[in-house]
Design an enzyme around this catalytic site. Structure first.
Site, PDB file in Angstrom:
ATOM      1  N   ASP A   1       0.820  -1.205   0.000  1.00  0.00           N
ATOM      2  CA  ASP A   1       0.000   0.000   0.000  1.00  0.00           C
ATOM      3  C   ASP A   1       0.860   1.264   0.000  1.00  0.00           C
ATOM      4  O   ASP A   1       1.848   1.369   0.738  1.00  0.00           O
ATOM      5  CB  ASP A   1      -0.897  -0.006   1.246  1.00  0.00           C
ATOM      6  CG  ASP A   1      -1.814   1.191   1.317  1.00  0.00           C
ATOM      7  OD1 ASP A   1      -2.696   1.322   0.458  1.00  0.00           O
ATOM      8  OD2 ASP A   1      -1.643   2.007   2.253  1.00  0.00           O
TER       9      ASP A   1
ATOM     10  N   GLU B   1       1.280  -0.106  -4.969  1.00  0.00           N
ATOM     11  CA  GLU B   1       0.464   1.088  -5.203  1.00  0.00           C
ATOM     12  C   GLU B   1       1.410   2.261  -5.079  1.00  0.00           C
ATOM     13  O   GLU B   1       2.010   2.468  -4.016  1.00  0.00           O
ATOM     14  CB  GLU B   1      -0.663   1.220  -4.181  1.00  0.00           C
ATOM     15  CG  GLU B   1      -1.517   2.452  -4.457  1.00  0.00           C
ATOM     16  CD  GLU B   1      -2.371   2.886  -3.273  1.00  0.00           C
ATOM     17  OE1 GLU B   1      -3.398   3.537  -3.506  1.00  0.00           O
ATOM     18  OE2 GLU B   1      -2.008   2.584  -2.126  1.00  0.00           O
TER      19      GLU B   1
END
Length: 598
Positions: free
Chosen positions: A264, A300
């Site tokens: 993330d 990401e």
């Protein structure tokens, strides 16, 4: 067989009992607080070592025992490396025997990345029960659909019983409301038995606001030189902090046999050292479990740093590609506010660049922030990019969590799904998307008191600048993230799959994935990186991916309401309109996939 490996942090079982290691450079004294079934808990002082480390051996203490750590005789805290927190972030940790679960050795080696069709799944809302055990019951359905990889939203323990998982504070302990650790291992094992890879979403850029005591005894975890939107930035320059996170990644891949990680918000990881943390993490994965089987890493990263992507050995490093989502969203819905404005003038052209070169922005100025965005990506294989029409962010960050089936006309959504699933980039579906689920995916959490009020008001104020929510009374209708009903409303109703029109959407998705598996996937490794090209008239798009044998994959898409003349393809594999192979006219909102002769 067992897959556990020793950790430098937390409890480790031995023949004599349990050895505890705890890093607390801000503490003068640390005690082990062992719970007793009857009577007061027992205390055992740790031995202070150099570098802020504390150690102790609890003789005769084994699996099943519960414990806390007492700091300076004034504060009891959970172990940040606890393997399980049955009562949540503020409760005691439970000592586990990582070798107790006996994996069935089916010689699972994972799958090559070009075969990946990702399915993003939140355990708590995938079924009404919200457990690993309940999710296992539907793995056969996913395998039949054509899914080959499940991407689980974060499982690290977070405050309360419901949440997305991105505010976790105990990174080694799976969230207890979904089941016990052995239940998670059963889920992974059951997926492997059906040919499904399982990836886990890990959050290494911040800790959640409740249940995090690191500032009290290990302030060195954080740096004041940088800030994130979610709290203090992690100090990846500190060797112990760096080791804590890299060991966590290897822990999930080894002890739970996950097939990869989704990392993330890499853009919120700050590291000015010679080797960026994320590069060391990837190297550790690829030289560790990735040297023995297929293990993949998905980033990401809003910076679109192409240099971090590519294939090494059997492991792929790929990135979630917002540059695919944004122009597709404009084409399907007509929405062009906010960051969509960066793609609104030429959405088909942006999509063409994405399908041929990876990123739409490769150093050009992004109007939203006025900065250059991205790096040259044309030389990367299409498998370095994960495409999606929806994900937890793009749905859940809408005020009312609407899905595309509620925002786009069916004929347009059919085109979007076809481009997603028939292009050689790695496609990802968000749970329920395959059958046009109507349930929203709302932002939900489980905080109490002032923190709950702050999150509720912050969520509503966030949308004050949107015309639809300019009125305060209208904003009051935005679901309260802390209300249990907000969570329940987000749970799928899997019975919808048997009813119209969901049954038809499911059949369509399955048909597209069959074409992908039978026709497209075997040729993806043969695509020549950097050779793809596209043409567009602003309404139709033709994309060509040359193959090593001289042939080429060809996609033709019409994003308009009028038929358009197009060159006749070599061998027509599929048309969503059922067009005849000799047709030289591309119908309104039609997509075709063909194999062009050499």
């Amino acid at each position: 067989m067992s897959h556990s490996v020793p950790l430098h942090f937390g409890p480790q079982l031995s023949a004599e009992g349990t050895q505890f290691r705890f890093w607390a450079p801000g503490a003068r004294r640390v005690d082990l607080v062992l719970e007793a079934s009857n009577g007061a808990p027992s205390l055992q002082q740790f031995t202070a070592l150099a570098g802020g480390w504390f150690e102790t051996l609890a003789r005769g203490v084994g699996a099943g025992a519960r414990y806390r750590l007492r700091i300076d005789d004034e504060l009891d805290v959970p172990d940040p490396a606890s393997r399980f927190q049955p009562e949540g972030v503020t409760g005691p940790g439970e000592i586990l025997d990582p070798d107790a679960f006996r994996w069935r050795d089916l010689r699972w080696q994972g799958r090559p990345w070009y075969e990946a069709v990702l399915y993003e799944l939140h355990v708590g809302t995938f079924t009404r029960e919200g457990t690993y055990a309940a999710a296992i019951e539907h793995l056969d359905d996913l395998a039949r659909l054509g899914i080959t990889a499940i991407e689980l939203l974060p499982l690290n323990t977070f405050a309360g019983r419901r949440g997305w998982g991105y505010d976790g504070v105990l990174l080694y302990a799976p969230q207890p409301s979904y089941g016990r650790p052995e239940d998670l291992k059963r889920f992974v094992q059951a997926a492997h038995e059906r040919g499904l890879m399982v990836l886990i979403d890990v959050v290494y850029n911040h800790f959640g606001p409740e249940g995090n005591y690191l500032h009290r005894y290990a302030e060195d975890f954080f740096t004041s030189a940088h800030h994130t939107p979610w709290g203090s930035a992690i100090d990846f320059a500190h060797p112990v902090v760096r080791q804590f996170f890299i060991q966590n990644a290897l822990y999930w891949l080894n002890e739970y046999q996950f097939d990869g990680l989704r990392v993330d918000a890499v853009h919120a990881m700050f590291d000015e050292g010679d080797t960026h943390f994320i590069d060391e993490l990837v190297d550790s994965v690829q030289s560790g479990p990735g040297s023995e089987r297929y293990v993949h890493v998905v980033l990401e990263n809003h910076r679109n740093e192409a240099r971090r992507l590519g294939l090494k050995g059997r492991s792929m490093v790929a990135q979630w590609n917002d540059d695919f989502h944004h122009p597709m969203h404009i084409l399907l819905t007509g929405e062009a506010d906010g960051y969509y404005g960066n793609y609104a003038e030429r959405p088909v052209e942006h999509l063409g660049r994405v399908l041929t070169e990876g990123f739409a922005y490769q150093g050009e100025v992004y109007r939203t922030d006025g900065h250059a965005r991205g790096e040259r990506s044309a030389g990367l294989p299409p498998t370095a990019f994960v495409s999606f029409l929806q994900n937890h962010d793009q749905i859940g960050n809408r005020a009312c969590g609407e899905r595309l089936v509620q925002l786009a006309p069916p004929e347009k959504l059919r085109v979007g799904l076809a481009v997603l699933l028939l292009a050689p980039q790695i496609p990802m579906l968000f749970m329920g998307e395959e059958y046009g689920a109507l349930q929203p995916f709302l932002y939900f959490c489980d905080y109490q008191g002032e923190l709950a009020r702050s999150i509720r008001e912050g969520r509503r104020n966030e949308f004050a600048s949107f015309g639809a929510f300019a009125d305060e009374q209208r904003r009051e209708q935005i679901p309260d993230p802390n209300a249990e009903q907000t969570y329940r409303a987000s749970q799928l109703d899997l019975d919808e799959r048997a009813r119209a029109p969901h049954r038809q959407w499911l059949a369509y998705t399955q048909e597209l994935l069959r074409v992908r598996a039978e026709k497209l996937a075997p040729l993806i490794p043969e695509i020549i990186p950097g050779a793809a090209r596209y043409t567009t008239d602003g309404c139709t798009l033709t994309v060509t991916w040359p193959l090593k044998d001289g042939r080429a994959l060809l996609m033709q898409a019409n994003f308009g309401d009028q038929a358009k003349p197009v060159p006749r393809p070599g061998e027509l594999w599929y048309s969503i309109a059922g067009a005849p192979a000799h047709s030289e006219e591309l119908g309104p909102w039609e997509v075709r996939l063909s194999l062009a002769a050499s």
